[in-house]
Design a protein around this motif. Structure first.
Motif, PDB file in Angstrom:
ATOM      1  N   ASN A   1       0.816  -1.210   0.000  1.00 54.76           N
ATOM      2  CA  ASN A   1       0.000   0.000   0.000  1.00 54.76           C
ATOM      3  C   ASN A   1       0.849   1.259   0.000  1.00 54.76           C
ATOM      4  O   ASN A   1       0.494   2.257  -0.617  1.00 54.76           O
ATOM      5  N   GLU A   2       1.990   1.216   0.740  1.00 59.72           N
ATOM      6  CA  GLU A   2       2.867   2.382   0.738  1.00 59.72           C
ATOM      7  C   GLU A   2       3.618   2.399  -0.593  1.00 59.72           C
ATOM      8  O   GLU A   2       4.536   1.643  -0.820  1.00 59.72           O
ATOM      9  N   VAL A   3       3.204   3.251  -1.521  1.00 61.46           N
ATOM     10  CA  VAL A   3       3.709   3.233  -2.892  1.00 61.46           C
ATOM     11  C   VAL A   3       5.189   3.560  -2.935  1.00 61.46           C
ATOM     12  O   VAL A   3       5.971   2.868  -3.579  1.00 61.46           O
ATOM     13  N   VAL A   4       5.609   4.625  -2.229  1.00 59.17           N
ATOM     14  CA  VAL A   4       7.011   5.023  -2.202  1.00 59.17           C
ATOM     15  C   VAL A   4       7.420   5.239  -0.745  1.00 59.17           C
ATOM     16  O   VAL A   4       6.667   5.842   0.028  1.00 59.17           O
ATOM     17  N   LYS A   5       8.613   4.750  -0.402  1.00 58.22           N
ATOM     18  CA  LYS A   5       9.057   4.853   0.985  1.00 58.22           C
ATOM     19  C   LYS A   5      10.551   5.053   1.035  1.00 58.22           C
ATOM     20  O   LYS A   5      11.294   4.495   0.218  1.00 58.22           O
ATOM     21  N   ASP A   6      11.018   5.875   1.988  1.00 58.34           N
ATOM     22  CA  ASP A   6      12.446   6.042   2.227  1.00 58.34           C
ATOM     23  C   ASP A   6      12.897   5.020   3.265  1.00 58.34           C
ATOM     24  O   ASP A   6      12.336   4.943   4.367  1.00 58.34           O
ATOM     25  N   LEU A   7      13.914   4.242   2.901  1.00 60.92           N
ATOM     26  CA  LEU A   7      14.449   3.206   3.778  1.00 60.92           C
ATOM     27  C   LEU A   7      15.906   3.536   4.102  1.00 60.92           C
ATOM     28  O   LEU A   7      16.605   4.116   3.266  1.00 60.92           O
ATOM     29  N   HIS A   8      16.344   3.152   5.292  1.00 63.04           N
ATOM     30  CA  HIS A   8      17.684   3.543   5.751  1.00 63.04           C
ATOM     31  C   HIS A   8      18.530   2.303   6.044  1.00 63.04           C
ATOM     32  O   HIS A   8      18.076   1.358   6.703  1.00 63.04           O
ATOM     33  N   TYR A   9      19.768   2.332   5.553  1.00 63.99           N
ATOM     34  CA  TYR A   9      20.676   1.193   5.682  1.00 63.99           C
ATOM     35  C   TYR A   9      22.083   1.667   6.017  1.00 63.99           C
ATOM     36  O   TYR A   9      22.468   2.803   5.714  1.00 63.99           O
ATOM     37  N   ASP A  10      22.843   0.767   6.606  1.00 67.60           N
ATOM     38  CA  ASP A  10      24.259   1.032   6.848  1.00 67.60           C
ATOM     39  C   ASP A  10      25.103   0.727   5.615  1.00 67.60           C
ATOM     40  O   ASP A  10      26.143   1.354   5.397  1.00 67.60           O
ATOM     41  N   ARG A  11      24.668  -0.254   4.827  1.00 69.95           N
ATOM     42  CA  ARG A  11      25.422  -0.646   3.626  1.00 69.95           C
ATOM     43  C   ARG A  11      24.434  -0.950   2.501  1.00 69.95           C
ATOM     44  O   ARG A  11      23.332  -1.475   2.745  1.00 69.95           O
ATOM     45  N   VAL A  12      24.855  -0.668   1.273  1.00 71.07           N
ATOM     46  CA  VAL A  12      24.089  -1.051   0.089  1.00 71.07           C
ATOM     47  C   VAL A  12      25.027  -1.838  -0.815  1.00 71.07           C
ATOM     48  O   VAL A  12      26.095  -1.346  -1.206  1.00 71.07           O
ATOM     49  N   LEU A  13      24.638  -3.056  -1.131  1.00 72.08           N
ATOM     50  CA  LEU A  13      25.442  -3.934  -1.975  1.00 72.08           C
ATOM     51  C   LEU A  13      24.720  -4.162  -3.301  1.00 72.08           C
ATOM     52  O   LEU A  13      23.493  -4.344  -3.327  1.00 72.08           O
ATOM     53  N   ALA A  14      25.456  -4.149  -4.380  1.00 73.32           N
ATOM     54  CA  ALA A  14      24.875  -4.329  -5.708  1.00 73.32           C
ATOM     55  C   ALA A  14      25.252  -5.709  -6.251  1.00 73.32           C
ATOM     56  O   ALA A  14      26.422  -5.974  -6.531  1.00 73.32           O
ATOM     57  N   CYS A  15      24.263  -6.575  -6.387  1.00 71.93           N
ATOM     58  CA  CYS A  15      24.447  -7.912  -6.981  1.00 71.93           C
ATOM     59  C   CYS A  15      23.532  -7.999  -8.193  1.00 71.93           C
ATOM     60  O   CYS A  15      22.544  -8.742  -8.212  1.00 71.93           O
ATOM     61  N   THR A  16      23.848  -7.213  -9.194  1.00 67.85           N
ATOM     62  CA  THR A  16      22.951  -7.014 -10.336  1.00 67.85           C
ATOM     63  C   THR A  16      23.392  -7.759 -11.583  1.00 67.85           C
ATOM     64  O   THR A  16      22.853  -7.531 -12.665  1.00 67.85           O
ATOM     65  N   GLY A  17      24.375  -8.630 -11.457  1.00 67.97           N
ATOM     66  CA  GLY A  17      24.779  -9.447 -12.588  1.00 67.97           C
ATOM     67  C   GLY A  17      25.889  -8.822 -13.412  1.00 67.97           C
ATOM     68  O   GLY A  17      26.485  -7.802 -13.036  1.00 67.97           O
ATOM     69  N   PHE A  18      26.127  -9.425 -14.572  1.00 68.58           N
ATOM     70  CA  PHE A  18      27.248  -9.043 -15.423  1.00 68.58           C
ATOM     71  C   PHE A  18      26.780  -8.791 -16.851  1.00 68.58           C
ATOM     72  O   PHE A  18      25.664  -9.149 -17.226  1.00 68.58           O
TER      73      PHE A  18
END
Length: 521
Positions: free
Chosen positions: A268-285
């Motif tokens: 239901n919450e369409v857009v939300k701000d989320l908070h993290y200590d780390r962001v890791l990208a595992c998006t492929g090659f």
């Protein structure tokens, strides 16, 4: 000197093609490899060092062809000492073993490789390619690129550069102690990473716009494998972790951490701000096309992740430029297995035959048969009960039986699309009939839960229901004068043995007989 073939990359695909050319002993070729040893990709990836390609030594049979169905790491060889299963008993082996295996394969096959030779430019003038590496250069009539997908894929997300890439992130769980971590991606690298961090993080979220797809349901081995899915339990059993379905809109620094704006697709919450200590990208090659100048730059496909290819694995816009290995999956993307060693080893062998046919005038290898229903049926049944190529490259490679009068020829492991466009004609075999034999899953096989016992399954070994079979089974298509006339499904079987007289052999022989007599279609 002008080479017949120049291969770029000494990974498993480059070594497989080189070994086939070396065995020929008739063509001038060279492999150029930027690293100091073969298989450099596996020296780094996967980051947590466990392969997800199975390695089953104890199969209950000494048939080498059948064993390759359960050996996803070996290259094709007649030398039992060069089978990957001789190196370890681990079902999911370490990538370090693959590095050693490829080094031994290169040494023992005697393939010609120039190591420490990083290609910097590929150009084309007329019918010749020039390949440069520093101050060295070579000319070749054909270039085969087997470099894999060597660049990380970066989606167009504002602030994505703030994320730590799969290629550089720490793999020590203690480096994430008591941290909130967002992993962008829902593939095996993302889940492999989450599995590694579950014991030390306070929470982990996996995020991406697509649904998680399970390999055991889709039969595509690049989808999430069970060996990496422990994280799903922690999500569904409410153990702090979660999977976010939707789109990362932006990543921003937020004090010592990060603010991630996320658009949910199902909440239901369409857009939300989320908070993290780390962001890791595992998006492929993706494929790295930076070495090609304008005269030889291949068109790209599938969000520019792979070179666009013809049914001969040739660039659609640069004649004479071919592709092998994981980048060849553009031809069967998320449908079969060309993105993996156990699939592309057969595709490389087929490419070798395509090149031999085009440049040397050699016909596709074949075995002569009597053009009778019993002879053709026996040949098909014998092959589908043993073949590893059609088993691994389901729906993509086919055995093709061509018929010209009383002359029948059995051709193994022909790409389905290649046969449809190029055919297998020779000067002494102008056939007008053909049987195309594949192993395939049934229609919409990935739409149902295979573990749901309430779902009705067709009875095995019952030919009248075979066309509705969901499990892997032989399909024989009859072509007359280039047109598809009729299709026969061989009933599925739990043991993958299609040799029961009434359930398998007789219905196929009757189908072949009707086709040869002109009664079918």
């Amino acid at each position: 000197m002008t080479l017949d073939y120049l291969i770029i990359g000494a990974g498993p695909a480059g070594l497989q093609l080189a070994a086939l050319l070396e065995a020929d002993g008739q063509r001038d070729y060279l492999v150029l490899e930027g690293a100091d040893a073969p298989g450099a990709f596996f020296a780094t990836y996967p980051r947590h060092r466990q392969l997800i390609s199975i390695n089953k030594r104890h199969t209950g049979t000494d048939d080498p062809e059948l064993n390759l169905r359960l050996d996803w790491n070996s290259l094709l060889t007649d030398d039992p000492a060069l089978l990957f299963t001789a190196y370890t008993e681990k079902y999911f082996p370490s990538a370090d073993v693959m590095v050693q295996y490829l080094a031994d394969f290169a040494a023992k096959t005697g393939v010609r490789v120039s190591y420490g030779t990083r290609v910097t430019r590929v150009s084309k003038n007329g019918d010749l390619f020039t390949v440069e590496a520093g101050d060295q250069s070579w000319q070749a009539r054909a270039v085969v690129v087997a470099t894999g997908v060597s660049k990380t894929y970066e989606p167009a997300i504002p602030g994505f550069e703030l994320a730590e890439g799969y290629d550089v992130m720490s793999v020590d769980p203690r480096d994430y102690l008591d941290q909130k971590v967002l992993i962008i991606g829902k593939g095996n690298s993302a889940f492999e990473t989450a599995d590694n961090l579950m014991e030390t993080t306070t929470l982990i979220h996996l995020a991406g716009p697509s649904s998680v797809r399970m390999a055991w349901r889709t039969h595509y081995v690049g989808h999430l494998r069970a060996v990496n899915n422990n994280f799903l339990d922690t999500y569904q059993l409410k153990s702090a972790n979660a999977i976010l379905d939707g789109t990362v809109r932006s990543i921003e620094r937020d004090g010592t951490g990060y603010k991630v704006t996320f658009s949910f697709s199902r909440a239901n919450e369409v857009v939300k701000d989320l908070h993290y200590d780390r962001v890791l990208a595992c998006t492929g090659f993706r494929f790295d096309a930076s070495i090609f100048d304008d005269s030889a730059r291949p068109e790209l496909a599938i969000r520019d992740r792979f070179p666009a290819q013809t049914e001969e694995w040739e660039s659609v816009n640069v004649p004479g430029l071919f592709f092998a290995g994981t980048i060849s999956q553009e031809r069967d993307f998320k449908k079969s297995t060309s993105g993996f060693v156990h699939g592309f080893r057969y595709a490389v062998r087929a490419l070798h035959r395509v090149l031999s046919r085009r440049y040397d005038g050699k016909p596709w290898p074949f075995a002569a048969l009597d053009a009778t229903p019993d002879a053709l049926t026996a040949a098909v049944i014998e092959r589908v009960n043993r073949t590893s190529a059609l088993w691994q490259q389901f729906g993509f490679l086919a055995d093709v039986v061509t018929v010209a009068g009383a002359d029948a020829r059995y051709h193994e492991e022909v790409p389905v699309d290649y046969f449809a466009t190029a055919g297998l004609f020779t000067a002494d075999h102008d056939y007008d009939q053909a049987f195309v034999v594949t192993l395939e899953y049934g229609p919409e096989h990935d739409q149902v839960d295979p573990f749901d016992i309430t779902v009705t399954r067709v009875a095995q070994d019952v030919p009248g229901q075979a066309h509705d079979a969901a499990y892997l089974h032989p399909v024989v298509r009859y072509h007359r004068e280039g047109q598809l006339v009729s299709t026969h499904h061989v009933a599925e079987n739990l043991e993958n043995r299609w040799d029961r007289p009434e359930g398998h052999v007789r219905p196929l022989a009757e189908f072949v007989g009707r086709c040869l007599s002109g009664a079918e279609g």
